[in-house]
Design an enzyme around this catalytic site. Structure first.
Site, PDB file in Angstrom:
ATOM      1  N   GLY A 257      -9.632   3.175   2.576  1.00  0.00           N
ATOM      2  CA  GLY A 257      -8.955   3.146   1.245  1.00  0.00           C
ATOM      3  C   GLY A 257      -7.888   3.943   1.118  1.00  0.00           C
ATOM      4  O   GLY A 257      -7.277   4.383   2.267  1.00  0.00           O
ATOM      5  N   HIS A 258      -7.202   3.938  -0.040  1.00  0.00           N
ATOM      6  CA  HIS A 258      -5.827   4.581  -0.246  1.00  0.00           C
ATOM      7  C   HIS A 258      -5.648   6.044   0.123  1.00  0.00           C
ATOM      8  O   HIS A 258      -6.917   6.771  -0.174  1.00  0.00           O
ATOM      9  CB  HIS A 258      -5.277   4.225  -1.648  1.00  0.00           C
ATOM     10  CG  HIS A 258      -6.456   4.912  -2.612  1.00  0.00           C
ATOM     11  ND1 HIS A 258      -7.514   4.147  -3.047  1.00  0.00           N
ATOM     12  CD2 HIS A 258      -6.413   5.890  -3.273  1.00  0.00           C
ATOM     13  CE1 HIS A 258      -8.020   4.909  -4.165  1.00  0.00           C
ATOM     14  NE2 HIS A 258      -7.462   6.066  -4.096  1.00  0.00           N
ATOM     15  N   ASN A 259      -4.733   6.610   0.513  1.00  0.00           N
ATOM     16  CA  ASN A 259      -4.179   7.759   0.916  1.00  0.00           C
ATOM     17  C   ASN A 259      -5.089   8.471   1.805  1.00  0.00           C
ATOM     18  O   ASN A 259      -4.833   9.713   2.556  1.00  0.00           O
ATOM     19  CB  ASN A 259      -4.609   8.579  -0.412  1.00  0.00           C
ATOM     20  CG  ASN A 259      -3.657   8.119  -1.516  1.00  0.00           C
ATOM     21  OD1 ASN A 259      -2.752   7.692  -1.282  1.00  0.00           O
ATOM     22  ND2 ASN A 259      -4.076   8.702  -2.881  1.00  0.00           N
ATOM     23  N   SER A 277      -8.680   8.876  -0.056  1.00  0.00           N
ATOM     24  CA  SER A 277      -8.420  10.265  -0.107  1.00  0.00           C
ATOM     25  C   SER A 277      -9.041  10.979   0.963  1.00  0.00           C
ATOM     26  O   SER A 277      -9.588  12.128   0.792  1.00  0.00           O
ATOM     27  CB  SER A 277      -8.306  11.019  -1.207  1.00  0.00           C
ATOM     28  OG  SER A 277      -7.152  10.366  -2.153  1.00  0.00           O
TER      29      SER A 277
END
Length: 357
Positions: A257-259, A277
């Site tokens: 996932g993102h970050n 994150s």
């Protein structure tokens, strides 16, 4: 084609017998023919050698190769390490043609180093930089301003989004997608999901409402010697980049996932899903179908057994298992108790009947 001597020298191990015999392929012991190297790396494979027709085998240390009916043998101190070396030697590749295929679409502003091969129907966008000796398979897409290091190998239908920065010797299997938009949405007032997150169960008075997109302004940063399996998906960061450290390997159908930041030399097995994150340390192993909740930390050297669902931070070096993931020994104790429940209930019923009488 390699001789027994050449294979042993490449592996740095001992060989005995007729060292000039030639090897064309590797095979399992029971399937091996006279030109194959039988991969009989432990005594349990000895019966397979008798069933096959191999003249040469990769054997465990101390094996009596002559008693096994072989003409030569290579001895492996660490069989799986030796197998790695054998597969490197005998890999025939995918047969992609060299050079630039005439059907490839390459923007004039893209820069390809020496000895880059580009397969049919591949698209390389403006500003992309492809490192020396890279092989880009058919039907791939490399987006705007992507930097791809030397000796990359992209199988068919790999897609890399804009501004990704990828190190040397990158490998991506068919269907991998590097750099999709993150799954990041928000509602104008607070949502029921947000309330549940805070209260662990109560949605409060949140009303149904539409979700608003938060765009992904970040990209992807990947280190050296990273491998990505078939149909993996790695999301762009929202503001900063999503990061994958050098030496990390992702199995098929892994989602990042993102970050998220993944450290060096991690191993993420098939169908694992990492939320947004997440901070994963170095040398972490996640077994198949593991899940990691968002905004969590997994420390260096942690190992999660297959199917584990990580819902809280994991300290460095811890081995976890279960849903929710707990220490493996704790989960084992819980499982033992769970299996005893039917017997305990029968005992309880018997006690109740005795008391009522």
């Amino acid at each position: 084609m390699y001789t027994v001597r050449q294979i042993a020298d490449a592996l740095g191990v001992e060989a005995q017998g007729e060292l000039d015999l030639c090897i064309l392929r590797a095979a399992e012991p029971q399937d091996a023919g006279p030109d194959d190297l039988a991969m009989a790396t432990s005594p349990k494979y000895a019966d397979g050698l008798a069933a096959g027709g191999a003249r040469v085998a990769l054997l465990w240390e101390g094996a009596d190769w002559q008693a096994l009916g072989l003409k030569a043998a290579i001895f492996a101190t660490r069989p799986r390490m030796a197998m790695s070396g054998v597969t490197v030697l005998l890999d025939q590749g995918q047969g992609f043609s060299t050079g630039i295929h005439p059907s490839a679409v390459i923007d004039p502003a893209a820069k390809l180093a020496d000895d880059v091969s580009v397969g049919p129907m591949t698209v390389i966008a403006a500003g992309a930089k492809i490192g020396k000796g890279s092989v880009i398979g058919p039907h791939c897409f490399i987006g705007m301003d992507v930097e791809l290091g030397p000796e990359a190998q992209l199988r068919e239908m790999v897609s890399i989004g804009a501004r990704a920065k990828i190190g040397a010797r990158f490998r991506a299997q068919p269907g991998a997608r590097i750099g999709g938009d993150g799954f990041f949405f928000v509602t104008p007032p607070g949502s029921g999901a947000g309330n549940v997150r805070k209260t662990l169960g109560d949605q409060g008075d949140a009303k149904p409402q539409s979700w608003l997109r938060i765009h992904s302004l970040g990209a992807i940063t990947i280190g050296d010697d990273v491998e990505i399996g078939c149909n993996c998906t790695i999301d762009n960061g929202t503001i900063r980049d999503t990061e994958i450290g050098s030496g990390t390997k992702l199995d098929n159908l892994v989602h990042v996932g993102h970050n998220t930041r993944i450290g060096r030399d991690c191993l993420l097995c098939g169908q694992s899903g990492i939320s947004g994150s997440v901070d994963i340390g170095n040398n972490v192993v996640l077994g198949g179908q593991c899940g990691v909740g968002d905004n969590l930390f997994v420390g260096d050297g942690a190992i999660a057994a297959g199917g584990s669902k990580i819902l809280s931070n994991v300290p460095a070096g811890r081995v976890v298992m279960g849903y929710p993931a707990v220490k493996m020994e704790t989960h084992t104790d819980m499982y033992k108790v769970q299996r005893r429940l039917p017997r305990l209930m029968r005992d309880l019923d018997a006690l109740k009947k005795a008391v009522f009488k």
